[in-house]
Motif scaffolding. Structure first.
Motif, mmCIF file in Angstrom:
data_model
loop_
_atom_site.group_PDB
_atom_site.id
_atom_site.type_symbol
_atom_site.label_atom_id
_atom_site.label_comp_id
_atom_site.label_asym_id
_atom_site.label_seq_id
_atom_site.Cartn_x
_atom_site.Cartn_y
_atom_site.Cartn_z
ATOM 1 N N ALA A 27 1.061 -1.142 -0.051
ATOM 2 C CA ALA A 27 0.030 0.013 -0.024
ATOM 3 C C ALA A 27 0.858 1.186 -0.136
ATOM 4 N N VAL A 28 0.664 2.195 -1.030
ATOM 5 C CA VAL A 28 1.377 3.489 -1.035
ATOM 6 C C VAL A 28 0.357 4.649 -1.149
ATOM 7 N N SER A 29 0.747 5.695 -1.050
ATOM 8 C CA SER A 29 -0.284 6.860 -1.045
ATOM 9 C C SER A 29 -0.654 7.172 -2.566
ATOM 10 N N ARG A 30 -1.575 7.540 -3.140
ATOM 11 C CA ARG A 30 -2.166 7.181 -4.268
ATOM 12 C C ARG A 30 -1.714 8.241 -5.316
ATOM 13 N N ARG A 31 -1.132 9.595 -4.951
ATOM 14 C CA ARG A 31 -0.768 10.600 -5.940
ATOM 15 C C ARG A 31 0.670 10.599 -6.108
ATOM 16 N N CYS A 32 1.077 10.473 -7.647
ATOM 17 C CA CYS A 32 2.000 10.556 -8.222
ATOM 18 C C CYS A 32 2.880 11.942 -7.706
ATOM 19 N N ARG A 33 4.172 11.723 -7.335
ATOM 20 C CA ARG A 33 4.988 12.997 -7.142
ATOM 21 C C ARG A 33 5.076 14.051 -8.258
ATOM 22 N N HIS A 34 4.787 13.547 -9.519
ATOM 23 C CA HIS A 34 5.270 14.233 -10.736
ATOM 24 C C HIS A 34 4.323 15.183 -10.840
ATOM 25 N N GLN A 35 2.967 14.651 -11.299
ATOM 26 C CA GLN A 35 1.886 15.632 -11.614
ATOM 27 C C GLN A 35 0.492 15.132 -10.814
ATOM 28 N N GLU A 41 -4.277 3.713 -10.343
ATOM 29 C CA GLU A 41 -4.529 3.235 -11.931
ATOM 30 C C GLU A 41 -3.337 2.661 -12.608
ATOM 31 N N GLY A 42 -2.212 2.860 -11.936
ATOM 32 C CA GLY A 42 -0.954 2.304 -12.583
ATOM 33 C C GLY A 42 -0.898 0.617 -12.882
ATOM 34 N N SER A 43 0.480 0.366 -13.063
ATOM 35 C CA SER A 43 0.621 -1.177 -12.974
ATOM 36 C C SER A 43 1.985 -1.399 -12.562
ATOM 37 N N ILE A 44 2.179 -2.786 -12.530
ATOM 38 C CA ILE A 44 3.479 -3.059 -11.582
ATOM 39 C C ILE A 44 4.443 -3.811 -13.035
ATOM 40 N N ASP A 45 5.547 -3.277 -12.991
ATOM 41 C CA ASP A 45 6.441 -3.877 -14.184
ATOM 42 C C ASP A 45 7.332 -5.188 -13.749
ATOM 43 N N ALA A 46 8.146 -5.518 -14.526
ATOM 44 C CA ALA A 46 9.054 -6.845 -14.338
ATOM 45 C C ALA A 46 9.926 -6.831 -13.034
ATOM 46 N N ASP A 47 10.215 -5.508 -12.687
ATOM 47 C CA ASP A 47 10.795 -5.249 -11.554
ATOM 48 C C ASP A 47 10.072 -5.329 -10.034
ATOM 49 N N GLY A 48 8.770 -5.401 -10.278
ATOM 50 C CA GLY A 48 8.250 -5.330 -9.221
ATOM 51 C C GLY A 48 7.842 -3.712 -8.490
ATOM 52 N N CYS A 49 7.990 -2.809 -9.705
ATOM 53 C CA CYS A 49 7.834 -1.305 -9.230
ATOM 54 C C CYS A 49 6.648 -0.927 -9.739
ATOM 55 N N LEU A 50 5.778 0.066 -8.787
ATOM 56 C CA LEU A 50 4.683 0.457 -9.358
ATOM 57 C C LEU A 50 4.890 1.537 -10.252
ATOM 58 N N THR A 62 8.368 -0.806 -1.533
ATOM 59 C CA THR A 62 8.644 -1.135 -0.092
ATOM 60 C C THR A 62 9.044 0.329 0.589
ATOM 61 N N THR A 63 9.397 1.197 -0.156
ATOM 62 C CA THR A 63 10.004 2.542 0.442
ATOM 63 C C THR A 63 9.235 3.536 0.005
ATOM 64 N N GLY A 64 8.575 3.569 -1.248
ATOM 65 C CA GLY A 64 7.699 4.599 -1.513
ATOM 66 C C GLY A 64 8.509 5.730 -2.364
ATOM 67 N N ARG A 65 9.746 5.258 -2.528
ATOM 68 C CA ARG A 65 10.742 6.218 -3.214
ATOM 69 C C ARG A 65 10.670 6.036 -4.760
ATOM 70 N N MET A 66 10.709 7.118 -5.445
ATOM 71 C CA MET A 66 10.736 7.161 -7.015
ATOM 72 C C MET A 66 12.203 6.590 -7.620
ATOM 73 N N VAL A 94 10.837 13.332 -0.915
ATOM 74 C CA VAL A 94 9.284 13.212 -0.440
ATOM 75 C C VAL A 94 8.745 12.063 -1.131
ATOM 76 N N PRO A 95 9.104 10.591 -0.335
ATOM 77 C CA PRO A 95 8.353 9.547 -1.092
ATOM 78 C C PRO A 95 7.249 9.417 -0.758
ATOM 79 N N LEU A 96 6.543 8.610 -1.276
ATOM 80 C CA LEU A 96 5.184 8.372 -1.161
ATOM 81 C C LEU A 96 5.015 7.645 0.218
ATOM 82 N N ARG A 97 3.724 7.695 0.879
ATOM 83 C CA ARG A 97 3.605 7.201 2.408
ATOM 84 C C ARG A 97 3.344 5.749 1.897
ATOM 85 N N VAL A 98 3.939 5.022 2.845
ATOM 86 C CA VAL A 98 3.976 3.320 2.666
ATOM 87 C C VAL A 98 3.235 2.893 3.945
#
Length: 115
Positions: A27-35, A41-50, A62-66, A94-98
């Motif tokens: 679980a991470v906060s829903r809003r991207c740090r970019h825009q 509504e995102g996806s999980i890639d082959a590396d396990g990243c959101l 796991t950390t919320g970091r971009m 300013v990572p996402l909340r985890v």
């Protein structure tokens, strides 16, 4: 009935983007740090990243970091030299909340993690 997330899926649970990455609920906060796109509504890639649905910024769940991105700005999808590094730096500072996904009374809820 207990809810479950299939590996690689992401969805919304209140103010959280929740899902399953590499067999582990996250679980991470829903809003991207970019825009501020909705990461549920995102996806999980082959590396396990959101991956953000708008400009493909990638987050460690796991950390919320971009960890990379963005790959565009507003309606533009493509290289943004300099700007990408600036936003990626912000995403590290300013990572996402985890949160922690727990099952209570037959349903899944998110409890914020302390940093």
């Amino acid at each position: 009935m207990t809810e479950a997330w299939l590996p690689g899926t992401v969805r919304r649970l209140g103010g959280w983007a929740v899902g399953n990455s590499r067999g582990t609920d996250f679980a991470v906060s829903r809003r991207c740090r970019h825009q501020f796109a909705d990461l549920s509504e995102g996806s999980i890639d082959a590396d396990g990243c959101l991956v953000c649905p708008w400009h493909q910024s990638r987050y460690d769940v796991t950390t919320g970091r971009m960890v990379s991105g963005p790959r565009g700005f507003l309606g533009w999808h493509g290289p943004t030299p300099g700007y990408t590094q600036l936003i990626r730096g912000l995403g590290r500072v300013v990572p996402l909340r985890v949160g922690r996904v727990v099952r209570e009374a037959g349903r899944m809820v998110v409890r914020p993690r302390e940093r």
